[in-house]
Design an enzyme around this catalytic site. Structure first.
Site, short mmCIF file in Angstrom:
data_model
loop_
_atom_site.label_atom_id
_atom_site.label_comp_id
_atom_site.label_asym_id
_atom_site.label_seq_id
_atom_site.Cartn_x
_atom_site.Cartn_y
_atom_site.Cartn_z
N ASP A 72 -1.57 3.16 4.57
CA ASP A 72 -1.18 1.77 4.33
C ASP A 72 -2.35 0.81 4.07
OD1 ASP A 72 1.25 2.87 4.94
OD2 ASP A 72 1.54 1.78 6.81
N LYS A 126 6.64 5.14 1.92
CA LYS A 126 7.36 5.24 3.19
C LYS A 126 7.95 3.88 3.54
CE LYS A 126 3.37 4.57 6.33
NZ LYS A 126 3.86 3.48 7.18
N CYS A 182 1.09 2.17 12.45
CA CYS A 182 1.37 3.26 11.51
C CYS A 182 0.40 4.43 11.63
CB CYS A 182 1.40 2.71 10.09
SG CYS A 182 2.75 1.54 9.81
#
Length: 227
Positions: free
Chosen positions: A27, A135, A168
């Protein structure tokens, strides 16, 4: 012959087979690293992003040079938010979704496919041959093809960096551990959301879920193998 390196880690060194290793970049998007991105807008500090981006770029280049696959995770939702209906916990817990609902000017602009916020930061634009796995949950394994991507390459060790350390990154490492991967968190290429969170995740990883190392240690181990 498989190439093996001994990677300095906490709590102990780890023998890593290069051909069975992948780098997972979590991310590294404007949402989580840039001023004006979602994390900044909801009040988290992104002032430490620049060295994390730079270290991640160095790690990615070293892995590509060693033949280690580079896998990007990219978090977000479709414009119609089909992945996050009100019946799903993420509808209630995602700070980005809550912020957009409370601020009409940002509706559809935060971690939404096709937006600046969703984009990976320019310094880390994926190269040809890199893999991007979209995702819509914290873990890179939740509802994605990541398991299949790794299994097809017979990967056993995951080098993990990215953001946010305690959300995450940690979620992906925990799920990797439960899927019998050997996860290594590259701590200097991660950034947490919230005070004290970085140390807490590093403790969790090195004590319960994997190993903790750094970019310089990885590059030195790879150079030693080349020599």
């Amino acid at each position: 012959m498989p190439r093996t390196i001994t990677l300095p880690c906490r709590p102990e060194p780890l023998d890593v087979v290069i051909e069975e290793t992948a780098l997972v970049i979590v991310d590294m998007q404007n949402a989580y690293l840039s001023k004006g991105g979602y994390i900044d807008l909801v009040g988290f500090d992104v002032s430490g992003a620049a060295p994390v981006i730079a270290e991640t770029a160095r790690i990615a280049d070293a892995c590509r040079a060693a033949g280690i696959p580079v896998v990007y995770l990219q978090n977000g939702f479709s414009p119609d938010q089909r992945e996050a209906p009100p019946t799903a916990p993420v509808w209630h817990k995602s700070n980005a979704l809550k912020f957009m609902r409370a601020n009409d000017a940002y509706a559809g602009k935060l971690i939404t496919h096709g937006t600046w916020d969703y984009d990976i930061v320019p310094e880390l634009t994926p190269h040809a041959g890199d893999i991007v796995v979209p995702k819509a949950r914290y873990s890179g394994f939740a509802g994605t093809a990541l398991d299949q991507v790794l299994a097809a390459r017979r990967i056993r060790t995951l080098l993990v960096c990215g953001v946010a350390t305690n959300v995450c990154v940690e979620s992906t490492i925990r799920d990797a551990y439960h899927r019998e991967f050997f996860p290594v968190m590259l701590a200097d290429a991660t950034m947490a959301a919230g005070p004290g969170a970085q140390a807490a995740t590093e403790f969790n990883v090195e004590t319960f879920f994997g190993w903790v190392s750094g970019g310089a240690e990885l590059r030195a181990a790879l150079r030693a193998n080349q020599g």
